[in-house]
Design a protein around this motif. Sequence first.
Motif, short mmCIF file in Angstrom:
data_model
loop_
_atom_site.label_atom_id
_atom_site.label_comp_id
_atom_site.label_asym_id
_atom_site.label_seq_id
_atom_site.Cartn_x
_atom_site.Cartn_y
_atom_site.Cartn_z
N THR A 39 0.84 -1.19 0.00
CA THR A 39 0.00 0.00 0.00
C THR A 39 0.89 1.25 0.00
O THR A 39 2.01 1.22 0.51
N PRO A 40 0.41 2.36 -0.57
CA PRO A 40 1.19 3.59 -0.49
C PRO A 40 1.35 4.04 0.96
O PRO A 40 0.48 3.79 1.80
N ILE A 41 2.44 4.68 1.24
CA ILE A 41 2.74 5.21 2.56
C ILE A 41 2.54 6.72 2.51
O ILE A 41 3.01 7.38 1.57
N VAL A 42 1.86 7.29 3.50
CA VAL A 42 1.63 8.73 3.55
C VAL A 42 2.64 9.35 4.51
O VAL A 42 2.76 8.91 5.66
N ASN A 43 3.37 10.34 4.01
CA ASN A 43 4.35 11.00 4.87
C ASN A 43 4.19 12.51 4.82
O ASN A 43 3.63 13.07 3.89
N VAL A 44 4.71 13.14 5.87
CA VAL A 44 4.76 14.60 5.94
C VAL A 44 6.21 15.03 5.81
O VAL A 44 7.12 14.35 6.28
N ASP A 45 6.42 16.15 5.13
CA ASP A 45 7.74 16.75 5.01
C ASP A 45 7.64 18.19 5.49
O ASP A 45 6.64 18.87 5.23
N LEU A 46 8.67 18.64 6.21
CA LEU A 46 8.66 19.92 6.89
C LEU A 46 9.55 20.93 6.17
O LEU A 46 10.78 20.83 6.25
N LEU A 47 8.96 21.87 5.46
CA LEU A 47 9.71 22.93 4.80
C LEU A 47 9.92 24.04 5.83
O LEU A 47 8.97 24.75 6.19
N ILE A 48 11.15 24.16 6.30
CA ILE A 48 11.49 25.13 7.34
C ILE A 48 12.49 26.12 6.75
O ILE A 48 13.56 25.73 6.29
N LYS A 49 12.12 27.39 6.75
CA LYS A 49 12.98 28.46 6.25
C LYS A 49 13.32 29.40 7.41
O LYS A 49 12.53 29.55 8.35
N ASP A 50 14.48 30.05 7.31
CA ASP A 50 14.81 31.07 8.31
C ASP A 50 14.58 32.45 7.71
O ASP A 50 14.11 32.57 6.57
N ASP A 51 14.91 33.49 8.46
CA ASP A 51 14.66 34.85 7.99
C ASP A 51 15.57 35.27 6.84
O ASP A 51 15.38 36.32 6.24
N ARG A 52 16.55 34.43 6.50
CA ARG A 52 17.44 34.68 5.36
C ARG A 52 17.05 33.80 4.17
O ARG A 52 17.81 33.69 3.22
N PHE A 96 4.55 20.54 4.19
CA PHE A 96 3.99 21.59 5.04
C PHE A 96 5.02 22.69 5.28
O PHE A 96 6.18 22.39 5.60
N ARG A 97 4.61 23.93 5.16
CA ARG A 97 5.46 25.07 5.53
C ARG A 97 5.43 25.16 7.06
O ARG A 97 4.35 25.24 7.66
N CYS A 98 6.61 25.10 7.66
CA CYS A 98 6.73 25.10 9.12
C CYS A 98 7.62 26.24 9.59
O CYS A 98 8.40 26.80 8.82
N ARG A 99 7.48 26.54 10.88
CA ARG A 99 8.30 27.58 11.51
C ARG A 99 8.84 27.01 12.81
O ARG A 99 8.09 26.43 13.60
N LEU A 100 10.14 27.18 13.01
CA LEU A 100 10.75 26.75 14.27
C LEU A 100 10.22 27.58 15.42
O LEU A 100 10.10 28.80 15.30
#
Length: 166
Positions: free
Chosen positions: A35-48, A121-125
């Motif tokens: 079966t396909p596996i569902v995953n999340v990926d975290l796009l984390i950017k800083d102020d630069r 997902f767009r994430c923020r630390l």
Amino acid sequence: MDVTLRRAIEALEAAIGDPRRGLPEDVFRFVSRVTPIVNVDLLIKDDRARTLLTWREDEFFGCGWHIPGGIIRYKESALDRIRACAMEELGADVSCEPAPLLVVEATAPQETRGHHISLLFRCRLLGAPDEARRAGAETRSAGQWRWHERRPADLLDVQGMYAQFL
């Protein structure tokens, strides 16, 4: 249901225990073959506008930088998996936008772990990542992180679908 099949399923369920805690590796590999596996990926950017990536040494996808992420477990929300991945891979908590920035179906040539539905997902630390896990300028090992100004040459091929965001 066939008695032999029923017994096999009962044995698997007994071996798994609570699937919300994750699956034994051999069971996970079997599931990923059927079966396909569902995953999340975290796009984390800083102020630069740099992207936070972690180094992975993976039996199926090789060695390279990747966007932190992981596979959603049974009855686990995407948000809970995102926060667990951030803690596991970075030693930090994150917040994220409520909806994925991108949804991608990806297949790979191997049978095990060969079909994913990836939610970016767009994430923020919410705090600094664990400095003890920071990769050196020339050295890196599994589980270390580093900020990147652009797509690194050694980004895992399987994450090439995210190039536009790096």
